[in-house]
Design an enzyme around this catalytic site. Structure first.
Site, PDB file in Angstrom:
ATOM      1  N   HIS A  21      40.346  41.368  37.005  1.00 40.83           N
ATOM      2  CA  HIS A  21      40.034  42.223  35.583  1.00 40.83           C
ATOM      3  C   HIS A  21      38.746  41.873  35.023  1.00 40.83           C
ATOM      4  CE1 HIS A  21      44.483  42.158  36.319  1.00 40.83           C
ATOM      5  NE2 HIS A  21      44.207  43.617  36.068  1.00 40.83           N
ATOM      6  N   HIS A  35      41.007  38.196  28.063  1.00 38.10           N
ATOM      7  CA  HIS A  35      40.924  39.647  27.187  1.00 38.10           C
ATOM      8  C   HIS A  35      41.163  39.347  25.673  1.00 38.10           C
ATOM      9  CE1 HIS A  35      41.393  41.468  31.039  1.00 38.10           C
ATOM     10  NE2 HIS A  35      42.475  41.034  31.488  1.00 38.10           N
ATOM     11  N   ASP A  59      38.300  36.507  37.916  1.00 38.21           N
ATOM     12  CA  ASP A  59      39.622  37.323  37.815  1.00 38.21           C
ATOM     13  C   ASP A  59      39.397  38.800  38.228  1.00 38.21           C
ATOM     14  OD1 ASP A  59      42.365  37.058  36.402  1.00 38.21           O
ATOM     15  OD2 ASP A  59      41.741  39.190  36.276  1.00 38.21           O
ATOM     16  N   ASP A  62      44.221  37.299  40.821  1.00 40.41           N
ATOM     17  CA  ASP A  62      44.982  38.481  41.073  1.00 40.41           C
ATOM     18  C   ASP A  62      44.212  39.482  42.006  1.00 40.41           C
ATOM     19  OD1 ASP A  62      43.182  38.577  38.932  1.00 40.41           O
ATOM     20  OD2 ASP A  62      44.488  39.322  37.381  1.00 40.41           O
TER      21      ASP A  62
HETATM   22 ZN   LIG Z   1      43.440  39.651  35.917  1.00 43.08          ZN
END
Ligand SMILES: [Zn+2]
Length: 350
Positions: free
Chosen positions: A164, A126, A162, A251
């Site tokens: 996200h 990120h 991931d 995750d």
């Molecule tokens: Zn993540």
């Protein structure tokens, strides 16, 4: 095939307090690795990372961000972005995390350690040029990709699984056709950071080199694998990467509370098996996985071990599948895959 795990106990020193991104994630993972069959059979070696040089960080981040993290650490720490903590040791540990990813790439390219898993923290995908955020300080995988570019590699794949969307990574290479970024994530309308739409495909020379596969909440491994098979694999076959980097976040596991995806540890071994096949075909076998998220303290270590087994090309024992894919979800996924292929059909053939 031997797999190098890059790890240092110094990774435990990035102190986030009471926070899902805790030191226990990597501590439990290295313990699980050392008890695993693949380790006991001598297929895994553990090596120490090195600290990234400041100019290696500055290939990706602004001097301003580097100074900000450094000064905040020197002052004893603070909050750099929502839920994103800098402690006294964070600057040092973040350099060591980026250096772990770099070390993976260096070893992979010079042929000493073709397959590596960088068991590092803080995570990175990120982080943007001028901004740490979303538990991430420096963008480790991007810094590693920059190193591969510096070493003369012209076609780099970053596969991000991931839960996200890796918005930082996407932004950093959005106009760069040398770095193909493929992300399979939970739909941004339902999860942080909100980005990763199917129409975000890159710009200028990089148009067509960003691929987003936003899965609906509750998507299982079956759906992720189908999307990978139908979208990612044909693109990889056409791009022919010379190294594959994996933003390996865990995750999306069904036990992980942070997302609504329903992957199992099998999902990760299956995804890595496909990547390894591609690497053997196009990338001289080079694969470097870099840890991103993954917060469940049992599911993450187990899934990492499964990933390493696949990296080692050791026949993986699949477990009984614990998740079911509903018919309506399958239909939704089918439509999504069709739509994505359509969006990308000017750039890739399916
Ligand atoms: Zn993540």
């Amino acid at each position: 095939m031997k797999v190098t795990v890059i790890y240092s106990p110094e990774y435990l020193m990035h102190d986030t307090g009471k926070h899902p991104e805790s030191p226990l994630r990597v501590k439990r993972s290295i313990e699980a690795i050392k008890k695993s069959e693949v380790y006991l059979k001598g297929l895994v070696r553990v090596k120490s990372p090195r600290r990234a040089e400041e100019d290696e960080i500055e290939e990706i981040h602004s001097r301003g961000l580097l100074e900000k993290v450094k000064n905040l650490s020197l002052k004893g720490g603070g909050v750099i972005a929502p839920e994103t903590i800098v402690s006294k040791e964070t600057y040092n540990v973040a350099l060591l995390a980026a250096g772990g990813a770099i070390r993976g790439v260096e070893g992979s390219i010079n042929g000493e350690d073709k397959r590596a898993f960088a068991l590092i923290r803080p995570p990175g995908h990120h982080a943007e040029r001028k901004r740490s955020k979303g538990f991430c300080i420096f963008n480790n995988v991007a810094i590693a990709a920059a190193k591969a570019l510096k070493m003369g590699i012209r076609r780099i794949l970053i596969m991000d699984w991931d839960a996200h969307h890796g918005d930082g990574t996407q932004k950093l290479f959005y106009s760069n056709p040398s770095v193909l970024y493929i992300s399979i994530h939970q739909d941004g309308r339902t999860l942080y950071p909100g980005t990763g739409d199917i129409y975000d495909i890159g710009e200028y020379e990089g148009e067509g080199y960003t691929i987003n596969i936003p899965l609906p909440p509750l998507s299982t491994g079956k759906i992720a694998l189908r999307a990978m098979e139908e979208i990612a694999i044909p693109i990889i076959e056409q791009f022919k990467p010379h190294i594959i980097l994996v933003s390996a976040g865990y995750d999306g596991h069904y036990l992980d509370d942070i997302s609504d995806l329903m992957y199992t540890s099998n999902t990760y071994s299956r995804m890595m098996e496909r990547i390894v096949k591609m690497a053997n075909k196009y990338s001289y076998g080079r694969v470097v996985a870099v840890l991103e998220g993954g917060y469940h303290l049992k599911a993450t270590p187990k899934s990492i071990v499964k990933t390493i087994e696949a990296l080692a090309e050791k026949p993986v024992k699949y477990e009984r599948n614990r998740t079911v894919t509903s018919k309506s979800l399958e239909r939704k996924a089918e439509l999504l895959i069709k739509k994505i292929k359509n969006v990308l059909s000017d750039y890739w053939s399916f």
